[in-house]
Design a protein around this motif. Structure first.
Motif, mmCIF file in Angstrom:
data_model
loop_
_atom_site.group_PDB
_atom_site.id
_atom_site.type_symbol
_atom_site.label_atom_id
_atom_site.label_comp_id
_atom_site.label_asym_id
_atom_site.label_seq_id
_atom_site.Cartn_x
_atom_site.Cartn_y
_atom_site.Cartn_z
ATOM 1 N N ARG A 155 0.896 -1.165 0.000
ATOM 2 C CA ARG A 155 0.000 0.000 0.000
ATOM 3 C C ARG A 155 0.926 1.205 0.000
ATOM 4 N NH1 ARG A 155 -1.408 -2.899 4.213
ATOM 5 N NH2 ARG A 155 -0.369 -1.397 5.548
ATOM 6 N N GLU A 181 -0.088 5.929 7.351
ATOM 7 C CA GLU A 181 0.356 4.549 7.632
ATOM 8 C C GLU A 181 1.133 4.487 8.948
ATOM 9 O OE1 GLU A 181 -0.059 1.534 6.340
ATOM 10 O OE2 GLU A 181 -1.297 2.042 4.617
ATOM 11 N N VAL A 190 -6.839 6.981 5.821
ATOM 12 C CA VAL A 190 -5.969 6.252 4.909
ATOM 13 C C VAL A 190 -6.238 6.799 3.509
ATOM 14 C CG1 VAL A 190 -7.700 4.413 4.680
ATOM 15 C CG2 VAL A 190 -5.339 3.940 4.065
ATOM 16 N N ARG A 211 -6.725 5.915 -0.359
ATOM 17 C CA ARG A 211 -7.063 4.777 -1.200
ATOM 18 C C ARG A 211 -6.954 5.156 -2.671
ATOM 19 N NH1 ARG A 211 -12.511 2.544 -0.603
ATOM 20 N NH2 ARG A 211 -11.467 0.713 -1.407
ATOM 21 N N GLN A 212 -7.101 4.111 -3.490
ATOM 22 C CA GLN A 212 -7.104 4.333 -4.928
ATOM 23 C C GLN A 212 -8.226 5.312 -5.309
ATOM 24 O OE1 GLN A 212 -7.802 0.758 -7.274
ATOM 25 N NE2 GLN A 212 -6.176 1.468 -8.634
ATOM 26 N N SER A 239 -11.342 6.990 -6.868
ATOM 27 C CA SER A 239 -12.591 6.318 -7.250
ATOM 28 C C SER A 239 -12.714 6.240 -8.773
ATOM 29 C CB SER A 239 -13.793 7.051 -6.658
ATOM 30 O OG SER A 239 -13.803 8.387 -7.118
ATOM 31 N N LEU A 289 -10.315 5.469 -10.687
ATOM 32 C CA LEU A 289 -9.287 4.505 -11.104
ATOM 33 C C LEU A 289 -8.259 5.141 -12.024
ATOM 34 C CD1 LEU A 289 -11.292 1.216 -11.770
ATOM 35 C CD2 LEU A 289 -9.780 1.713 -9.855
ATOM 36 N N PHE A 343 -9.923 8.264 3.093
ATOM 37 C CA PHE A 343 -11.048 7.504 3.625
ATOM 38 C C PHE A 343 -10.960 7.378 5.131
ATOM 39 C CE2 PHE A 343 -12.903 3.586 5.201
ATOM 40 C CZ PHE A 343 -14.196 3.680 4.705
ATOM 41 N N ASP A 384 -13.814 5.682 8.298
ATOM 42 C CA ASP A 384 -15.163 5.173 8.504
ATOM 43 C C ASP A 384 -15.986 6.264 9.213
ATOM 44 O OD1 ASP A 384 -14.546 5.002 11.229
ATOM 45 O OD2 ASP A 384 -13.900 2.924 11.050
ATOM 46 N N PRO A 393 -10.918 -5.959 0.317
ATOM 47 C CA PRO A 393 -11.527 -4.707 0.768
ATOM 48 C C PRO A 393 -12.646 -5.053 1.745
ATOM 49 C CG PRO A 393 -11.968 -5.083 -1.593
ATOM 50 C CD PRO A 393 -11.099 -6.208 -1.126
ATOM 51 N N ILE A 430 -17.256 -1.292 1.776
ATOM 52 C CA ILE A 430 -16.406 -0.180 1.348
ATOM 53 C C ILE A 430 -16.377 -0.130 -0.179
ATOM 54 C CG2 ILE A 430 -13.969 0.433 1.130
ATOM 55 C CD1 ILE A 430 -13.652 0.166 4.013
ATOM 56 N N LEU A 431 -16.510 1.073 -0.708
ATOM 57 C CA LEU A 431 -16.484 1.258 -2.160
ATOM 58 C C LEU A 431 -15.219 0.622 -2.736
ATOM 59 C CD1 LEU A 431 -17.837 2.767 -4.599
ATOM 60 C CD2 LEU A 431 -16.188 4.598 -4.156
ATOM 61 N N ASP A 432 -15.399 -0.232 -3.737
ATOM 62 C CA ASP A 432 -14.268 -0.956 -4.318
ATOM 63 C C ASP A 432 -14.233 -0.676 -5.830
ATOM 64 O OD1 ASP A 432 -12.395 -2.750 -5.202
ATOM 65 O OD2 ASP A 432 -13.591 -4.531 -4.779
ATOM 66 N N PRO A 433 -13.614 0.442 -6.224
ATOM 67 C CA PRO A 433 -13.640 0.832 -7.637
ATOM 68 C C PRO A 433 -13.005 -0.214 -8.553
ATOM 69 C CG PRO A 433 -12.174 2.277 -6.371
ATOM 70 C CD PRO A 433 -12.902 1.417 -5.385
ATOM 71 N N GLN A 434 -11.971 -0.910 -8.045
ATOM 72 C CA GLN A 434 -11.346 -1.950 -8.874
ATOM 73 C C GLN A 434 -12.325 -3.087 -9.141
ATOM 74 O OE1 GLN A 434 -7.096 -3.474 -8.826
ATOM 75 N NE2 GLN A 434 -7.295 -2.588 -6.801
ATOM 76 N N ARG A 437 -5.885 -8.892 -2.528
ATOM 77 C CA ARG A 437 -4.457 -9.158 -2.664
ATOM 78 C C ARG A 437 -4.176 -10.512 -2.016
ATOM 79 N NH1 ARG A 437 -3.121 -4.281 -0.874
ATOM 80 N NH2 ARG A 437 -2.820 -4.962 1.249
ATOM 81 N N ASN A 466 -4.403 -3.025 6.091
ATOM 82 C CA ASN A 466 -4.771 -1.814 6.823
ATOM 83 C C ASN A 466 -6.189 -2.020 7.358
ATOM 84 O OD1 ASN A 466 -5.821 0.743 7.564
ATOM 85 N ND2 ASN A 466 -4.256 1.750 6.342
ATOM 86 N N LEU A 502 -8.372 -0.328 8.599
ATOM 87 C CA LEU A 502 -9.420 0.651 8.294
ATOM 88 C C LEU A 502 -10.207 0.253 7.053
ATOM 89 C CD1 LEU A 502 -8.051 4.292 8.650
ATOM 90 C CD2 LEU A 502 -10.121 3.368 9.674
ATOM 91 N N ILE A 503 -9.538 -0.379 6.106
ATOM 92 C CA ILE A 503 -10.177 -0.626 4.812
ATOM 93 C C ILE A 503 -10.121 -2.081 4.365
ATOM 94 C CG2 ILE A 503 -9.997 1.673 3.785
ATOM 95 C CD1 ILE A 503 -7.299 0.812 2.587
#
Lengths: 235, 81
Positions: free
Chosen positions: A64, A100, A107, A109-110, A112, A114, A154, A156, B9, B13-17, B39, B67, B69-70
């Motif tokens: 990550r 981290e 955190v 993240r990728q 949205s 992509l 992100f 929660d 994920p 949680i939103l998972d765009p991949q 992964r 992680n 959190l996600i």
């Protein structure tokens, strides 16, 4: 200004950092005595008044983003420095490393979309009472570029509510311009202690009119001011 | 001791991949739902028994591999031959 004492600022270079030189140059342009510090060092220089973790792709973003850089030898001393109230700024990959390392909440993240996002973004300064935004005026809109694939902050719902309640969301994308799906349009987060700040946009790429904007100087200049106060408090 | 760690994920949680993969499969004519991309980590760990291996990998996940959190994770320790 030119006669003001220059605070020492360490810009940490990780394997894969690529904005370290721009950051060093920008800070020096704004009156700091910035120098780059290899991540393999065990200690920060004794006179360090602030630390910047620059943008880039430390350790190839493996696992990550920022997850491996936080174990670099110098990070132990950076965490100590931060815990003692030292000023630490993380830009882009630096922000990812700080989350981290547990120095900032949330955190990255990728995106949205992509997609890698490389564009100027419009930012709303939510707080002007911090060491990183003191040169901003309430309600300021800053134009600073982002360039990232993993810039989607992100948290929660509980963590977000906590961060909002404590006023930790110091910087947001202007309504309707969020480039990466970050929750609550978060672009930058400050620690509860106010001495650690991370943001996805790159202020070091917006410090000279030739770059299209000088708004980044408001962020980095604020840090130089605060570092100077910290370093020469008794002077 | 060999082990496999599946990192996903977190649910909800939103998972765009995952969404992109789902769309891609749709373009190929497949009808799929709830595609998620995670992964996989394979490793060999020095451990006295599988409980010890499991405990060590749990700590690896908490400290580095995932992680919380996600991401959620699942540890599969291969039975000793």
């Amino acid at each position: 200004m030119s006669d003001a004492p220059k605070p020492a600022i360490s810009v940490v270079v990780f394997p894969g950092s690529n904005d370290d030189r721009d950051t060093e140059l920008s800070l020096n342009h704004l009156g700091a005595d910035a120098s780059r510090l290899w991540h393999g060092e065990e200690r920060l220089p004794a006179n360090t008044a602030a630390v910047v973790l620059p943008g880039g792709f430390s350790y190839g973003d493996y696992l990550r983003c920022g997850a491996i850089a936080r174990f670099s030898p110098v990070m132990r001393d950076v965490v100590r420095f931060a815990n003692e109230g030292g000023l630490v700024l993380g830009i882009c990959n630096g922000f990812q490393i700080l989350t981290e390392a547990g120095l900032l909440p949330g955190v990255l993240r990728q995106n949205s979309t992509l997609e890698f996002q490389c564009q100027d973004v419009s930012l709303v300064v939510e707080r002007t009472d911090t060491a990183f935004t003191s040169r901003c005026e309430p309600g300021d809109r800053l134009s600073i570029p982002v360039k990232n694939g993993e810039g989607c902050w992100f948290a929660d719902p509980e963590l977000l509510a906590e961060a909002e309640a404590e006023g930790l969301i110091a910087l947001r994308y202007a309504p309707g311009t969020n480039p990466n799906g970050a929750i609550a349009d978060v672009a930058g987060v400050i620690s509860a202690g106010g001495n650690v700040f991370g943001l996805m946009p790159h202020p070091e790429h917006a410090v000279d009119p030739v770059l299209g904007s000088t708004d980044g100087a408001k962020i980095l200049g604020s840090l130089v001011d605060a570092a100077r106060s910290a370093a020469f408090a008794t002077a | 001791m060999k082990a496999t760690i599946l990192i996903r994920p977190k649910a909800g949680i939103l998972d765009p991949q995952g969404q992109a993969v789902e769309t891609g499969l749709g373009h190929l004519g497949f009808t799929v739902r709830n595609a998620h991309v995670g992964r996989l980590v394979e490793l060999e760990v020095e451990a006295t028994d599988s409980a010890d291996a499991h405990a060590q990998i749990e700590r690896m996940c908490e400290q580095l591999l995932a992680n919380p959190l996600i991401e959620s994770y699942e540890i599969v320790v291969e039975a000793a031959a």
